[in-house]
Design a protein around this motif. Structure first.
Motif, short mmCIF file in Angstrom:
data_model
loop_
_atom_site.label_atom_id
_atom_site.label_comp_id
_atom_site.label_asym_id
_atom_site.label_seq_id
_atom_site.Cartn_x
_atom_site.Cartn_y
_atom_site.Cartn_z
N LEU A 1 -2.04 7.66 6.71
CA LEU A 1 -2.21 7.53 5.26
C LEU A 1 -3.38 6.61 4.89
CD1 LEU A 1 1.46 7.19 3.93
CD2 LEU A 1 0.07 9.27 4.25
N PHE A 2 -4.07 7.00 3.83
CA PHE A 2 -5.09 6.17 3.18
C PHE A 2 -4.39 5.48 2.02
CE2 PHE A 2 -9.09 6.58 0.26
CZ PHE A 2 -9.16 5.20 0.17
N ILE A 3 -4.32 4.14 2.08
CA ILE A 3 -3.54 3.36 1.13
C ILE A 3 -4.44 2.44 0.33
CG2 ILE A 3 -1.73 1.58 0.94
CD1 ILE A 3 -0.60 2.72 3.60
N THR A 4 -4.20 2.38 -0.98
CA THR A 4 -4.89 1.38 -1.81
C THR A 4 -3.87 0.36 -2.28
OG1 THR A 4 -4.60 2.50 -3.96
CG2 THR A 4 -6.52 3.13 -2.62
N VAL A 5 -4.34 -0.89 -2.40
CA VAL A 5 -3.50 -1.98 -2.89
C VAL A 5 -4.27 -2.70 -3.98
CG1 VAL A 5 -2.30 -4.13 -2.31
CG2 VAL A 5 -2.42 -2.26 -0.62
N SER A 6 -3.63 -2.88 -5.13
CA SER A 6 -4.28 -3.52 -6.28
C SER A 6 -3.33 -4.51 -6.93
CB SER A 6 -4.69 -2.46 -7.31
OG SER A 6 -5.53 -1.47 -6.75
N LEU B 1 -1.41 6.92 -0.89
CA LEU B 1 -0.40 6.02 -1.44
C LEU B 1 -1.12 4.91 -2.19
CD1 LEU B 1 2.61 5.12 -1.60
CD2 LEU B 1 2.21 3.82 0.51
N ARG B 2 -0.80 4.76 -3.48
CA ARG B 2 -1.44 3.73 -4.30
C ARG B 2 -0.39 2.71 -4.74
NH1 ARG B 2 -4.98 7.56 -8.27
NH2 ARG B 2 -3.10 8.82 -8.13
N ILE B 3 -0.67 1.45 -4.45
CA ILE B 3 0.30 0.38 -4.65
C ILE B 3 -0.25 -0.63 -5.65
CG2 ILE B 3 1.60 -1.49 -3.54
CD1 ILE B 3 1.24 0.08 -0.89
N TRP B 4 0.61 -1.06 -6.59
CA TRP B 4 0.28 -2.15 -7.51
C TRP B 4 1.24 -3.30 -7.24
CZ3 TRP B 4 -3.53 -3.32 -10.89
CH2 TRP B 4 -3.33 -4.41 -11.74
N LEU B 5 0.67 -4.48 -6.96
CA LEU B 5 1.47 -5.68 -6.76
C LEU B 5 1.29 -6.61 -7.97
CD1 LEU B 5 0.63 -6.59 -3.04
CD2 LEU B 5 2.45 -5.11 -3.89
N ASP B 6 2.35 -7.31 -8.31
CA ASP B 6 2.26 -8.24 -9.43
C ASP B 6 3.30 -9.33 -9.24
OD1 ASP B 6 1.37 -9.35 -11.80
OD2 ASP B 6 1.56 -7.50 -12.95
N TYR C 1 0.43 4.72 -10.12
CA TYR C 1 0.76 4.02 -8.88
C TYR C 1 2.08 4.53 -8.31
CZ TYR C 1 -3.00 0.77 -9.86
OH TYR C 1 -4.23 0.23 -10.10
N ASP C 2 2.11 4.73 -7.01
CA ASP C 2 3.31 5.24 -6.36
C ASP C 2 4.35 4.14 -6.17
OD1 ASP C 2 2.24 7.98 -5.70
OD2 ASP C 2 0.77 6.76 -4.66
N LEU C 3 3.88 2.92 -5.96
CA LEU C 3 4.77 1.77 -5.84
C LEU C 3 4.27 0.66 -6.75
CD1 LEU C 3 5.36 1.33 -1.98
CD2 LEU C 3 6.94 2.29 -3.65
N HIS C 4 5.19 0.04 -7.46
CA HIS C 4 4.87 -1.10 -8.31
C HIS C 4 5.87 -2.18 -7.94
CE1 HIS C 4 3.89 -2.67 -12.65
NE2 HIS C 4 3.93 -3.63 -11.76
N ILE C 5 5.40 -3.26 -7.29
CA ILE C 5 6.30 -4.26 -6.73
C ILE C 5 6.04 -5.63 -7.33
CG2 ILE C 5 7.07 -5.40 -4.61
CD1 ILE C 5 6.10 -2.95 -3.06
N GLY D 1 4.09 15.88 -5.49
CA GLY D 1 2.86 15.59 -6.23
C GLY D 1 2.76 14.20 -6.80
N ALA D 2 1.58 13.63 -6.64
CA ALA D 2 1.28 12.32 -7.23
C ALA D 2 0.78 12.51 -8.65
CB ALA D 2 0.21 11.62 -6.39
N PHE D 3 0.85 11.44 -9.45
CA PHE D 3 0.18 11.46 -10.74
C PHE D 3 -1.32 11.53 -10.49
CE2 PHE D 3 4.19 9.42 -11.97
CZ PHE D 3 4.49 10.12 -13.13
N THR D 4 -2.02 12.33 -11.25
CA THR D 4 -3.46 12.48 -11.07
C THR D 4 -4.21 11.48 -11.95
OG1 THR D 4 -3.60 14.20 -12.76
CG2 THR D 4 -3.27 14.90 -10.47
#
Length: 205
Positions: free
Chosen positions: A15-20, A112-117, A162-166, A194-197
């Motif tokens: 997987l190609f993963i982004t973290v923001s 997989l796109r992840i948002w951390l907060d 974002y697929d995960l929001h943690i 399907g992911a959100f586009t």
């Protein structure tokens, strides 16, 4: 007492993963551990920013001041990040890209796109050793949000895709890692509906 990480079991994935996330969200900690477990490269916006400073023979403070005064630096940073995302989005190998805009810049290339907060007071405590005050952090976040909207018509508060929001304040560092590990290991492309586009981001000047 500081948390002592346990030995990390490998994660088998392509997987190609982004973290923001905002400053102090825990992105660096998560990415470093993920990269180790996935045995893959990890690139952050901070890495590229330092490269830009070296390319221009400027200190980080000098480049930050230049970025505040002109859009050229921001766009150069985002162009490099988007080029990296384009490259890794085609190779079917594990990779991690981290920056505030990583999810937007990678777009549908990311698996997989992840948002951390975390709550602001928690994030402030975490960045206390970075010599950044509460006022400075707030000004930076507002400034960045305004630039993203001005340059690319991006609303940084739009996190639907974002697929995960943690909320990283709710778990230990290991707990956050295990949440993400589970998401990666349980991912099955054959049952993915399907992911959100997102719209493509034009970073050209």
């Amino acid at each position: 007492m500081a948390e002592t990480p346990s030995p990390t079991e490998p994660i088998e994935t392509t997987l190609f993963i982004t973290v923001s996330g905002p400053p102090g969200c825990g992105a660096t900690t998560l990415c470093e551990r993920l990269a180790d477990a996935m045995n893959c490269p990890y690139v952050s916006g901070g890495d590229i920013f330092r490269e830009l400073a070296d390319d221009r023979d400027l200190s980080l403070n000098q480049l930050t001041a230049k970025a505040d005064a002109s859009e050229e630096i921001d766009r150069a940073l985002d162009q490099r990040l988007q080029s990296i995302a384009e490259e890794w989005g085609m190779v079917n190998k594990p990779f991690i890209l981290e920056s505030r805009l990583a999810g937007w810049l990678a777009g549908n290339r990311a698996d997989l796109r992840i948002w951390l907060d975390a709550p602001e007071d928690v994030r402030l405590e975490r960045i206390g050793d970075r010599m950044e005050t509460e006022a400075e952090m707030r000004v930076r976040e507002v400034s960045e949000a305004g630039r993203y909207e001005s340059y690319y018509e991006i609303d940084i508060d739009d996190r639907e895709f974002y697929d995960l929001h943690i909320n990283t304040a709710r778990w230990s560092k290991s707990g956050v890692f295990e949440l993400v590990r589970t998401a990666i290991e349980e991912y099955d492309a054959e049952i993915d509906e399907g992911a959100f586009t997102t719209s493509s981001v034009d970073v050209e000047q």
